[in-house]
Design a protein around this motif. Structure first.
Motif, mmCIF file in Angstrom:
data_model
loop_
_atom_site.group_PDB
_atom_site.id
_atom_site.type_symbol
_atom_site.label_atom_id
_atom_site.label_comp_id
_atom_site.label_asym_id
_atom_site.label_seq_id
_atom_site.Cartn_x
_atom_site.Cartn_y
_atom_site.Cartn_z
ATOM 1 N N GLY A 45 0.793 -1.235 0.000
ATOM 2 C CA GLY A 45 0.000 0.000 0.000
ATOM 3 C C GLY A 45 0.818 1.274 0.000
ATOM 4 O O GLY A 45 0.281 2.367 0.176
ATOM 5 N N LEU A 46 2.123 1.158 -0.202
ATOM 6 C CA LEU A 46 2.955 2.358 -0.217
ATOM 7 C C LEU A 46 3.152 2.836 -1.659
ATOM 8 O O LEU A 46 3.128 2.041 -2.594
ATOM 9 N N SER A 47 3.376 4.143 -1.810
ATOM 10 C CA SER A 47 3.738 4.644 -3.130
ATOM 11 C C SER A 47 5.261 4.705 -3.200
ATOM 12 O O SER A 47 5.926 5.124 -2.252
ATOM 13 N N VAL A 48 5.796 4.265 -4.316
ATOM 14 C CA VAL A 48 7.238 4.027 -4.423
ATOM 15 C C VAL A 48 7.800 4.687 -5.668
ATOM 16 O O VAL A 48 7.208 4.613 -6.744
ATOM 17 N N ILE A 49 8.941 5.313 -5.522
ATOM 18 C CA ILE A 49 9.708 5.719 -6.689
ATOM 19 C C ILE A 49 10.967 4.857 -6.689
ATOM 20 O O ILE A 49 11.670 4.743 -5.678
ATOM 21 N N LEU A 50 11.197 4.172 -7.809
ATOM 22 C CA LEU A 50 12.306 3.225 -7.918
ATOM 23 C C LEU A 50 13.347 3.804 -8.861
ATOM 24 O O LEU A 50 13.044 4.084 -10.028
ATOM 25 N N ASP A 51 14.552 3.998 -8.369
ATOM 26 C CA ASP A 51 15.594 4.510 -9.262
ATOM 27 C C ASP A 51 16.283 3.328 -9.943
ATOM 28 O O ASP A 51 17.239 2.757 -9.435
ATOM 29 N N ASP A 52 15.749 2.981 -11.101
ATOM 30 C CA ASP A 52 16.285 1.865 -11.884
ATOM 31 C C ASP A 52 17.036 2.388 -13.107
ATOM 32 O O ASP A 52 17.121 1.722 -14.131
ATOM 33 N N ARG A 53 17.538 3.604 -12.984
ATOM 34 C CA ARG A 53 18.303 4.153 -14.117
ATOM 35 C C ARG A 53 19.678 3.496 -14.173
ATOM 36 O O ARG A 53 20.250 3.129 -13.152
ATOM 37 N N LYS A 54 20.192 3.387 -15.360
ATOM 38 C CA LYS A 54 21.547 2.861 -15.535
ATOM 39 C C LYS A 54 22.521 4.013 -15.284
ATOM 40 O O LYS A 54 23.193 4.490 -16.193
ATOM 41 N N ALA A 55 22.573 4.428 -14.037
ATOM 42 C CA ALA A 55 23.429 5.561 -13.674
ATOM 43 C C ALA A 55 24.251 5.157 -12.450
ATOM 44 O O ALA A 55 23.940 4.173 -11.766
ATOM 45 N N SER A 56 25.278 5.917 -12.166
ATOM 46 C CA SER A 56 26.158 5.571 -11.057
ATOM 47 C C SER A 56 25.429 5.769 -9.726
ATOM 48 O O SER A 56 24.514 6.600 -9.626
ATOM 49 N N PRO A 57 25.814 4.991 -8.700
ATOM 50 C CA PRO A 57 25.201 5.162 -7.381
ATOM 51 C C PRO A 57 25.280 6.610 -6.904
ATOM 52 O O PRO A 57 24.330 7.125 -6.308
ATOM 53 N N GLY A 58 26.385 7.285 -7.193
ATOM 54 C CA GLY A 58 26.538 8.668 -6.743
ATOM 55 C C GLY A 58 25.458 9.577 -7.291
ATOM 56 O O GLY A 58 24.858 10.384 -6.569
ATOM 57 N N VAL A 59 25.186 9.456 -8.578
ATOM 58 C CA VAL A 59 24.136 10.245 -9.213
ATOM 59 C C VAL A 59 22.786 9.924 -8.568
ATOM 60 O O VAL A 59 21.990 10.815 -8.256
ATOM 61 N N LYS A 60 22.555 8.654 -8.331
ATOM 62 C CA LYS A 60 21.257 8.251 -7.773
ATOM 63 C C LYS A 60 21.080 8.741 -6.335
ATOM 64 O O LYS A 60 20.005 9.207 -5.963
ATOM 65 N N PHE A 61 22.157 8.632 -5.534
ATOM 66 C CA PHE A 61 22.055 9.124 -4.152
ATOM 67 C C PHE A 61 21.790 10.630 -4.131
ATOM 68 O O PHE A 61 20.961 11.119 -3.362
ATOM 69 N N ALA A 62 22.501 11.347 -5.001
ATOM 70 C CA ALA A 62 22.329 12.807 -5.036
ATOM 71 C C ALA A 62 20.899 13.168 -5.423
ATOM 72 O O ALA A 62 20.286 14.068 -4.833
#
Lengths: 577, 577
Positions: B510-527
């Motif tokens: 029942g939660l709304s989720v945004i999933l970062d499944d981009r083919k990008a570096s962890p650093g970009v995703k964390f930022a």
């Protein structure tokens, strides 16, 4: 209802012609503020929101992403596509305090295109479908039928952005499916018809029309499944004929033949051949003007004399040009136009573009004007005596005409446009250079689809299809409430307490309830329950002392008695069936 | 996120000054279309809708009924209340194709009043509270800070209609409670301050200000609970003094004293008394013009020389009149105004209305202009040498000034106006003769309250209060998603599969989720996760092989490890805590 902001009216509003308009006003759903501009009162807003939510769910289900643009838009993007000019008087324009030009968005192709261009760069970003559910504005010349054709209205508009034509076809098919699911959920009876593209340019285009006698759109359908709005109907051309074997053209003196009918009578009396109106070639003079141009150009259209020119078809074929009939001064300025006796010869020798109905093929012979008062020519043959500059779909479409798919004849019906899906192609991507960087680092021009649903119009379209002489009859999916509880007495305290208790139980069971607890006569309350159109009506009346309630189905009129014990569960099961 | 219509920006937008504007643009929540006109991208729209829903729930909870008026409004009702004129350049006006005058609604008092008049007749119908959540338009002179002060914006406006003043007080109290609950649920830090009424006329009036250094509104508060926006601060007048014992007024030749400072220096050097700027009376010349009038009138305001005139306070006090500073040509046209040396005498003998700060009471003696270049008068006594035409709250309010409630001194702070509640009284009911038929069959004039919440502004106000150097930090109640799942790898298939499975489980919970499944570096995703501001971040990283996930609280920065087994339940419990 004793505290609900609602007053029903006994009389139809003076300006209302169609049932949905009359009933939505009488039942207190909407109120007029200005021509084509309406307020939504509590019940109307509930129905509108339920429809909006169904549209949203089906858009989300195809992966479309919701965004929201402003309605107040700067001129520049619309200048880039020439629509600032093309829209003519059909949009609202305004200036801000600094003199900047703005418009109230009638549709948002420009903004969607620019926004995707602003966010996306790589082919990996595509495809994407974006949508909004937003208030739109059009300065309609003739706003009509309440919220059916308003000047401020709620629309869902979506746009697909694809790298390839195949991708566009898929996005189009997704929308087609979503629209079918949406209109099915809304309980609508509708047809999908081939459509012209309107002002937006492009290729594949279909309209969803809710069938309704009061609809503004006429469409035709054939027995084999063909369906089209009249603007989109194509006329099958008969085979070309030889010009060799035709008699020579002869000019006849035809006094007192100002109409096709008098002309045919004259020829049938004064020659030994039999003519009908279909043998005559009627030449209709129009003038057209390109958007932004000051100059009108003459255009002559030839159609078989047994058919009228359908201006909506002409306008659709010539868009975005403006089209008008000739005025007396136009005839005066062009003395070669002999009113009532115009023929191809004078037109073409004076440089007037002359386009004809597709039935007017090479080798066919026609009776037409001889460019001289009281004279007509007989046996003027296409490809021998004159050659038209092209064809145009201008003649009226009639029930009984052959269906273009060859399966039989067409029948005509009327509908309300509730949706439009439409392959825009690259028009807007070209205007704004919307490219994706391809895998080979070369730019790929994006191709777009445009898809609309008239959300506020749907309230009226559903009401048109779902009402009777007593009032509205809402499908469950969009009804403002699930259940209408009527306390069938003016002031009996037991019945009032019973009604309130029942309403509370129904709400506890998850249903939305309107409770008529007004100190009014049962007759007034029953009449209002019919008028408001909630699908299930529960009457709390004398039977209550015996543990009974009366249930009425608004749509079928069926009445039944149910036990007060467990009534909330009984009714909840019914509503959710 | 690989298919989400979102692109974050590394750089602040060039036109952004305040943090909310920078971050909402950088994080892809909004995009500018024109000055003060913004598009809502998917994440922004989600936050906006969540806020809207909280506002709606709290309005419904006090029995308010939702309706919806058009934004496109005819001129006539605004003509009846003179606001068509009073709004001056602050509203958008337009004409339709037939030349009819329209405006884009900045606020809807007229329409609400007319609608209630149209539906209701009897005292039994009252009280009623109606509201709408609707797009509004104001042609702000200086739109600023992104959506904080826009020209198109979303507002909740409600109106109460009561038979009696006591009823109005109750409706007002209900709104006050609903606003407190709303802003509490939104996690805002806010103050409720006494306010002037703005252009709307009326009596009791309070503003809800979200505390923020970047806010446009300055307010003050005292230790005893007093709080007011600066426009509403009243200056306690000192007691009047005897005029008998004061020295006579003496004119001094005061060469080279163009400023208060040079004047005080001169007097302290050339007399044996000690003066401060607070002993001088500064006379500031303004001109005012009533709405719809072409003529300006001069107005002189006297304030103690140690304080500036605060034009916002002056404007609030003189509304709806327009106020402007004098220009050179105005001085030229009125030669009795000796710039730098203006005194009460020339003003009043030339018919200029002269109003003063409340501190300038009978018996006080002042140094002021002598209406002659290079001359000032000392010991000009109020009530003996001149009598002002009235008082005005014009002097700036300063931290350290005495609190009007006598509890100590004021401190100053800044805030963003997020709500305004306000007893309109009978102004609009009078304009449209809104009466209820009373129990004695006599008409009862209705009294109204007006209550607004800036819904789209709240997105920015929350962002102003809730961000850090890395990005936005949304309170759970309004976050665009409940959970942000980061796959901490560019392309590891196990981690991608693990992230997708986790996201699916969270959604199933029942939660709304945004999933970062981009083919990008962890650093970009964390930022980006920090920038977007979803309150709970789950990192799917190397620990997954050992059955571990990392959880990060966006607000506190706290990290913890949780078991992959049962993670959805663990996180759901956290979100719902």
């Amino acid at each position: 209802m004793s505290s609900l902001f609602l007053r029903t009216l006994r009389e139809d509003p003076a300006d209302a012609e169609v049932p949905s308009h009359k009933l939505l006003v009488r039942a207190g759903y909407v109120r007029r503020v200005a021509p084509g501009v309406y307020s939504w009162l509590p019940l109307g807003l509930k129905v509108l929101r339920r429809i909006e939510e169904i549209v949203r769910e089906e858009m989300d289900a195809i992966g479309a992403q919701e965004i929201q643009f402003p309605a107040l838009l700067p001129r520049e993007p619309y200048e880039a596509t020439n629509r600032w000019t093309e829209y003519g008087p059909n949009i609202f324009r305004l200036k801000d305090r600094k003199g900047g030009d703005y418009l109230l968005g009638p549709t948002h192709e420009e903004l969607f295109t620019l926004t995707v261009k602003g966010e996306y760069a790589s082919y990996k970003d595509y495809p994407v479908i974006l949508y909004q559910i937003q208030t739109k504005y059009r300065d309609e010349e003739r706003p009509r039928a309440g919220i059916l054709r308003g000047r401020e209205f709620l629309m869902k508009d979506s746009y697909s952005f694809d790298l390839t034509d195949e991708g566009l076809s898929e996005s189009y098919a997704k929308h087609r499916g979503a629209y079918i699911r949406t209109f099915d959920r809304l309980g609508l009876k509708y047809v999908i018809v081939a459509a012209t593209s309107g002002a937006m340019g492009g290729s594949a285009s279909e309209e969803f029309l809710a069938e309704s006698e009061t609809g503004e759109d006429t469409f035709v359908r054939g027995p084999g499944g063909y369906a089209a709005n009249v603007e989109a109907v194509t006329t099958p051309a008969p085979p070309a004929q030889s010009v060799e074997d035709k008699p020579a053209a002869v000019v006849h003196h035809t006094p007192d033949t100002p109409t096709i009918e008098t002309l045919v009578d004259f020829l049938n009396t004064h020659t030994d051949r039999k003519f009908t109106a279909a043998d005559t070639l009627k030449n209709v003079l129009l003038k057209t003007r390109q958007p932004g141009s000051a100059d009108w150009e003459l255009l002559a259209i030839g159609v078989p004399g047994d058919r009228e020119v359908d201006m909506k078809r002409v306008e659709a074929g010539l868009e975005p040009a403006e089209v008008a009939l000739l005025e007396d001064e136009d005839f005066a300025a062009n003395p070669f136009l002999v009113k009532g006796y115009i023929g191809p010869s004078a037109l073409q020798s004076n440089g007037v573009r002359y386009v004809v109905d597709p039935r007017i093929v090479t080798g066919t012979a026609w009776v037409t004007g001889a460019d001289k008062a009281d004279h007509h020519v007989v046996d003027l043959v296409v490809g021998r005596d004159f050659t038209p500059d092209g064809t145009i779909e201008a003649a009226e479409v009639r029930a009984g005409d052959p269906s273009p798919d060859g399966t039989g004849v067409l029948e005509a019906a009327r509908g309300i446009e509730i949706g439009h899906i439409f392959q825009l192609g690259r028009k807007y991507a070209d205007a704004f250079s919307l490219d994706a960087l391809g895998p080979d680092s070369k730019p790929v021009r994006i191709t777009m689809g445009s898809y609309g649903i008239g959300v506020s119009r749907l309230v009226a379209a559903i009401a048109e299809q779902s009402h009777d002489e007593s009032g509205l009859v809402w499908p469950r999916a969009v009804a403002p409430f699930d259940v209408h509880v009527v306390i069938a007495h003016k002031n009996n305290p037991e019945l009032f307490a019973g009604g309130e208790a029942l309403a509370a139980e129904l709400e506890a069971a998850g249903l939305s309830v309107i409770l008529d607890d007004r100190k009014a006569s049962p007759g007034v309350k029953f009449a209002d329950a019919e008028l408001l159109g909630v699908p299930t009506i529960v009457v709390v009346g004398r039977g209550l002392v015996d543990g009974k309630l009366e249930l009425k189905d608004r749509a079928t009129g069926e009445r039944s008695e149910i036990d007060r014990d467990g009534a909330a569960q009984t009714i909840a099961a019914l509503v959710r069936a």
